[in-house]
Design an enzyme around this catalytic site. Structure first.
Site, PDB file in Angstrom:
ATOM      1  CB  ALA A  18      -0.928   0.000   1.209  1.00  0.00           C
ATOM      2  CB  SER A  39      -2.974   1.573  11.184  1.00  0.00           C
ATOM      3  OG  SER A  39      -2.209   0.617  11.912  1.00  0.00           O
ATOM      4  CE1 TYR A  61      -6.796  -1.716   9.472  1.00  0.00           C
ATOM      5  CE2 TYR A  61      -7.656  -3.866  10.058  1.00  0.00           C
ATOM      6  CZ  TYR A  61      -6.586  -3.042   9.807  1.00  0.00           C
ATOM      7  OH  TYR A  61      -5.315  -3.538   9.882  1.00  0.00           O
ATOM      8  CG  HIS A  82      -7.914 -10.499   1.216  1.00  0.00           C
ATOM      9  ND1 HIS A  82      -7.196 -10.943   0.123  1.00  0.00           N
ATOM     10  CD2 HIS A  82      -7.084  -9.689   1.906  1.00  0.00           C
ATOM     11  CE1 HIS A  82      -5.974 -10.417   0.162  1.00  0.00           C
ATOM     12  NE2 HIS A  82      -5.888  -9.671   1.244  1.00  0.00           N
ATOM     13  CE  LYS A 100      -0.342 -10.143  -5.205  1.00  0.00           C
ATOM     14  NZ  LYS A 100       0.548 -10.831  -4.226  1.00  0.00           N
ATOM     15  NE  ARG A 169       4.959 -11.654   0.484  1.00  0.00           N
ATOM     16  CZ  ARG A 169       5.156 -10.421   0.936  1.00  0.00           C
ATOM     17  NH1 ARG A 169       5.649 -10.234   2.159  1.00  0.00           N
ATOM     18  NH2 ARG A 169       4.870  -9.380   0.183  1.00  0.00           N
TER      19      ARG A 169
END
Length: 334
Positions: A18, A39, A61, A82, A100, A169
């Site tokens: 971002a 945040s 958020y 997501h 994605k 990740r």
């Protein structure tokens, strides 16, 4: 002179993608402006807002979704969040650009698409590379017959960040792993260029105990109609590569930097046909800006998104099958 109407964005989170790419792209675009960032750490949101010249900073958020002055939100949160925040944003009447892969499963993706349709808002998956004009050029060359019939496609995307501690990740339950992070590009590109869906997938993965058993390397075969095989490899524990090759019966298209297109370096690609290799010049543009303008035209001008949200669900179906194939060491028919 009347000022150009712009789509007003709120950013859910301060992820590196971002801060480093998407927000600057929106700020450089024709039809967008970033008005707020949120945040769970208000200080972090404020620091990011100050750094990037964003008017408002929020410590949750939810505050972004409650701000009536915001038209659209960008969601760069970890993959497992997501679905929740896309649906909540849709229910709040916000248009959504979501990183994605869109979800963790096809089922989740379809729920997100349905929620946005029910709310009457647009949903787009943030595959910025598809908006770069060179992919239109590549598709035109394929359609022209210059390289003959497509016999195969090979795509690579790899880097080595295996020593990065605390990386999202490397969290399996959060949708971590190389397939979901970068293998999704190869799958998306193959579907885009061939204009069809694969019939079966076979993937071998390297699952690392040091990284919560996520796939740190995955190599795969996608089977398409007309005996076309698409091979790819994606890795977060290998030397950097980022290439695409389209093999035709009469020629080859080579894209040296297939998914990364910087505004300060060439995005040209090469075509070999008729015994000659030529370099195809490509306009240097910010594909993050073009991605934002595509959403803005849909919202402000009533135009269709270039890529429907159903495409994101279709990509998720293939991606989910690839991960299952790697985990079960078997061929999966779609």
């Amino acid at each position: 002179m009347n000022s150009v109407q712009k789509l007003r964005w709120g950013i859910l989170g301060s992820a590196n993608i971002a801060i480093g790419s998407v927000i600057p792209g929106l700020q450089q675009s024709e039809l967008n402006e970033v008005t707020a960032i949120a945040s769970r750490d208000l200080d972090k949101a404020q620091q990011t807002a100050d750094k990037l010249g964003i008017e408002k900073a929020y410590g949750s958020y939810e505050a972004i979704l409650e701000d009536d002055s915001i038209d659209a939100v960008y969601i760069p949160l970890p993959n497992h969040l997501h679905r929740e925040w896309t649906i909540r944003a849709a229910q709040a009447g916000k248009h959504i650009l979501c990183e994605k892969p869109l979800a963790l499963t096809e089922k989740e993706a379809l729920e997100m698409v349905e929620a946005c349709a029910d709310a009457g808002v647009h949903l787009a998956e943030a595959f910025m590379y598809r908006h770069h004009p060179r992919y239109d050029q590549i598709r035109e060359i394929i359609a022209s017959g210059e390289i003959g019939e497509i016999r195969g496609i090979h795509s690579t995307f790899s880097f080595n960040n295996s020593g990065s501690s605390g990386n999202v990740r490397f969290r399996k339950e959060w949708g971590g792993g190389a397939l979901y992070d970068i293998g999704c590009y190869s799958i998306s590109a193959a579907r885009l260029l061939l204009g069809q869906e694969p019939k079966a997938v076979t993937v071998i993965g390297m699952f690392s105990p040091e990284h919560d058993q996520v796939d740190m390397m995955a190599s795969g075969l996608l089977e398409f109609d007309n005996h076309v095989g698409v091979t790819f490899d994606s890795s977060m524990w290998a030397a950097f590569r980022n290439t695409l090759e389209v093999l035709g019966s009469e020629g080859i298209i080579e894209v040296p930097s297939a998914y990364i297109a910087r505004t300060d370096s060439s995005s040209n690609f090469f075509v070999t046909a008729g015994g000659e290799r030529r370099e195809v010049e490509v306009q240097q543009v910010n594909h993050y800006a073009l991605q934002g303008d595509d959403m803005a035209r849909a919202v402000l001008q009533g135009k269709e998104l270039r890529f429907a949200p159903s495409d994101a669900a279709a990509n998720m179906k293939v991606l989910e099958a690839c991960l299952r194939s790697a985990e079960e060491r078997t061929r999966i028919t779609l």
